[in-house]
Design a protein around this motif. Structure first.
Motif, mmCIF file in Angstrom:
data_model
loop_
_atom_site.group_PDB
_atom_site.id
_atom_site.type_symbol
_atom_site.label_atom_id
_atom_site.label_comp_id
_atom_site.label_asym_id
_atom_site.label_seq_id
_atom_site.Cartn_x
_atom_site.Cartn_y
_atom_site.Cartn_z
ATOM 1 N N LYS A 172 21.895 20.424 -38.093
ATOM 2 C CA LYS A 172 22.935 20.563 -37.066
ATOM 3 C C LYS A 172 24.063 19.556 -37.268
ATOM 4 C CE LYS A 172 19.627 22.483 -33.888
ATOM 5 N NZ LYS A 172 18.650 22.215 -32.886
ATOM 6 N N GLY A 173 24.497 19.399 -38.508
ATOM 7 C CA GLY A 173 25.635 18.542 -38.807
ATOM 8 C C GLY A 173 25.342 17.058 -38.839
ATOM 9 N N ASP A 174 24.074 16.680 -38.863
ATOM 10 C CA ASP A 174 23.692 15.265 -38.860
ATOM 11 C C ASP A 174 22.411 15.110 -39.689
ATOM 12 O OD1 ASP A 174 23.593 12.538 -38.197
ATOM 13 O OD2 ASP A 174 23.883 12.898 -36.060
ATOM 14 N N CYS A 175 21.935 13.890 -39.788
ATOM 15 C CA CYS A 175 20.669 13.641 -40.477
ATOM 16 C C CYS A 175 19.526 13.786 -39.474
ATOM 17 C CB CYS A 175 20.669 12.246 -41.103
ATOM 18 S SG CYS A 175 20.938 10.890 -39.953
ATOM 19 N N PRO A 176 18.303 14.022 -39.964
ATOM 20 C CA PRO A 176 17.147 14.132 -39.065
ATOM 21 C C PRO A 176 16.881 12.831 -38.307
ATOM 22 C CG PRO A 176 16.595 14.929 -41.272
ATOM 23 C CD PRO A 176 17.938 14.262 -41.359
ATOM 24 N N ILE A 177 16.170 12.939 -37.215
ATOM 25 C CA ILE A 177 15.878 11.798 -36.337
ATOM 26 C C ILE A 177 15.185 10.667 -37.092
ATOM 27 C CG2 ILE A 177 13.698 12.770 -35.465
ATOM 28 C CD1 ILE A 177 16.152 10.820 -33.293
ATOM 29 N N GLU A 178 14.303 10.998 -38.054
ATOM 30 C CA GLU A 178 13.608 9.956 -38.816
ATOM 31 C C GLU A 178 14.597 9.081 -39.581
ATOM 32 O OE1 GLU A 178 13.054 13.369 -38.866
ATOM 33 O OE2 GLU A 178 11.213 13.701 -40.002
ATOM 34 N N VAL A 179 15.640 9.708 -40.103
ATOM 35 C CA VAL A 179 16.662 8.972 -40.848
ATOM 36 C C VAL A 179 17.507 8.147 -39.877
ATOM 37 C CG1 VAL A 179 18.674 9.177 -42.375
ATOM 38 C CG2 VAL A 179 16.671 10.654 -42.724
ATOM 39 N N GLN A 180 17.844 8.726 -38.746
ATOM 40 C CA GLN A 180 18.606 7.983 -37.738
ATOM 41 C C GLN A 180 17.868 6.707 -37.350
ATOM 42 O OE1 GLN A 180 19.411 10.603 -34.405
ATOM 43 N NE2 GLN A 180 20.201 12.202 -35.759
ATOM 44 N N GLU A 181 16.577 6.840 -37.069
ATOM 45 C CA GLU A 181 15.776 5.683 -36.649
ATOM 46 C C GLU A 181 15.671 4.648 -37.761
ATOM 47 O OE1 GLU A 181 14.855 5.054 -33.532
ATOM 48 O OE2 GLU A 181 15.862 6.925 -33.020
ATOM 49 N N LEU A 182 15.504 5.095 -38.994
ATOM 50 C CA LEU A 182 15.449 4.163 -40.118
ATOM 51 C C LEU A 182 16.774 3.421 -40.269
ATOM 52 C CD1 LEU A 182 13.943 3.135 -42.758
ATOM 53 C CD2 LEU A 182 15.391 4.821 -43.910
ATOM 54 N N LEU A 183 17.872 4.157 -40.269
ATOM 55 C CA LEU A 183 19.180 3.525 -40.479
ATOM 56 C C LEU A 183 19.475 2.464 -39.422
ATOM 57 C CD1 LEU A 183 21.329 6.600 -41.557
ATOM 58 C CD2 LEU A 183 20.619 4.659 -42.995
ATOM 59 N N LYS A 184 19.063 2.693 -38.191
ATOM 60 C CA LYS A 184 19.289 1.715 -37.123
ATOM 61 C C LYS A 184 18.613 0.375 -37.419
ATOM 62 C CE LYS A 184 19.301 5.156 -33.441
ATOM 63 N NZ LYS A 184 18.575 5.564 -32.223
ATOM 64 N N LYS A 185 17.547 0.390 -38.237
ATOM 65 C CA LYS A 185 16.778 -0.821 -38.550
ATOM 66 C C LYS A 185 17.325 -1.582 -39.766
ATOM 67 C CE LYS A 185 12.525 1.640 -37.500
ATOM 68 N NZ LYS A 185 11.233 2.021 -38.088
ATOM 69 N N VAL A 186 18.290 -1.011 -40.458
ATOM 70 C CA VAL A 186 18.787 -1.606 -41.701
ATOM 71 C C VAL A 186 19.907 -2.586 -41.384
ATOM 72 C CG1 VAL A 186 19.868 -1.136 -43.923
ATOM 73 C CG2 VAL A 186 18.174 0.449 -43.010
ATOM 74 N N HIS A 187 19.792 -3.818 -41.918
ATOM 75 C CA HIS A 187 20.816 -4.837 -41.685
ATOM 76 C C HIS A 187 21.116 -5.586 -42.979
ATOM 77 C CE1 HIS A 187 20.957 -4.285 -37.382
ATOM 78 N NE2 HIS A 187 19.640 -4.163 -37.414
ATOM 79 N N ASN A 188 22.406 -5.906 -43.149
ATOM 80 C CA ASN A 188 22.884 -6.721 -44.269
ATOM 81 C C ASN A 188 22.476 -6.151 -45.629
ATOM 82 O OD1 ASN A 188 24.115 -8.766 -42.595
ATOM 83 N ND2 ASN A 188 22.020 -9.329 -42.058
ATOM 84 N N ARG A 189 22.670 -4.879 -45.781
ATOM 85 C CA ARG A 189 22.329 -4.202 -47.031
ATOM 86 C C ARG A 189 23.508 -3.376 -47.511
ATOM 87 N NH1 ARG A 189 16.731 -3.197 -46.709
ATOM 88 N NH2 ARG A 189 15.877 -4.812 -45.405
ATOM 89 N N GLN A 190 23.332 -2.859 -48.695
ATOM 90 C CA GLN A 190 24.264 -1.877 -49.229
ATOM 91 C C GLN A 190 23.539 -0.535 -49.199
ATOM 92 O OE1 GLN A 190 26.821 -3.055 -52.457
ATOM 93 N NE2 GLN A 190 25.813 -5.057 -52.454
ATOM 94 N N ILE A 191 24.232 0.477 -48.701
ATOM 95 C CA ILE A 191 23.619 1.786 -48.490
ATOM 96 C C ILE A 191 24.451 2.858 -49.175
ATOM 97 C CG2 ILE A 191 22.940 3.504 -46.759
ATOM 98 C CD1 ILE A 191 22.680 1.163 -44.767
ATOM 99 N N ALA A 192 23.764 3.733 -49.890
ATOM 100 C CA ALA A 192 24.384 4.916 -50.476
ATOM 101 C C ALA A 192 23.653 6.128 -49.898
ATOM 102 C CB ALA A 192 24.259 4.890 -51.994
#
Length: 178
Positions: A57-77
């Motif tokens: 639905k135009g976004d990433c799945p909830i599992e990815v949303q929750e993971l991304l919220k936990k990521v800090h001071n990194r480089q993300i691709a």
């Protein structure tokens, strides 16, 4: 040497295929790992994260949303697959939606999206729509898109995903501000 982790969610195998190909192409460059994301996945400590997802639905799945919220001071691709697309504007909207889940203390190195095949039940749903005269034209367009997506990700998509991953790697290696 730069360490990295490839993390992904794949409901149909499309994003997993990209993840594995990216992993194989990066193995000689540094210390890497690959992991499928679930609701309990932690981001780990790798400096560079490749985060893959199937579009929902135009976004990433909830599992990815929750993971991304936990990521800090990194480089993300970011990388992913979707049943619709081949429009940069559409892909850009998806990336914009996904970027909202990434905390601002991270550095986003870009995104790669391509088409991916969808489950057959989706086509069956479109075929039912086609029976309704008011929805016939839209259903026929959806069926054409579905049939086109069956061929993806193709070899060109894989090559482009690998090229993107290597470019992100180079950006991360050259970045000294994180």
């Amino acid at each position: 040497m730069l360490d990295y982790k490839i993390m992904y969610v794949s409901h149909t195998g499309n994003t997993q295929r990209l993840a594995v190909c990216i992993y194989q192409s990066l193995q000689q460059l540094g210390n890497g790992d690959i992991e499928e994301i679930n609701c309990n996945t932690e981001p780990g400590k790798s400096h560079l994260l490749y985060v893959g997802f199937c579009v929902e639905k135009g976004d990433c799945p909830i599992e990815v949303q929750e993971l991304l919220k936990k990521v800090h001071n990194r480089q993300i691709a970011l990388f992913g697959t979707c049943g619709f697309g081949q429009s940069q504007e559409y892909y850009d909207r998806i990336v914009e939606n996904v970027n909202q889940w990434i905390p601002k203390d991270n550095s986003c190195l870009g995104a790669f999206l391509c088409m991916g095949k969808m489950p057959m039940q989706v086509r069956k749903r479109y075929e039912v729509m086609e029976e309704n005269p008011e929805q016939r034209e839209k259903a026929q367009m959806l069926i054409r898109n579905f049939d086109k997506a069956l061929l993806h990700p193709d070899d060109a998509d894989i090559q482009n995903a690998v090229a993107f991953a290597r470019e992100a790697w180079e950006k991360a290696e050259n970045c000294t501000d994180m």
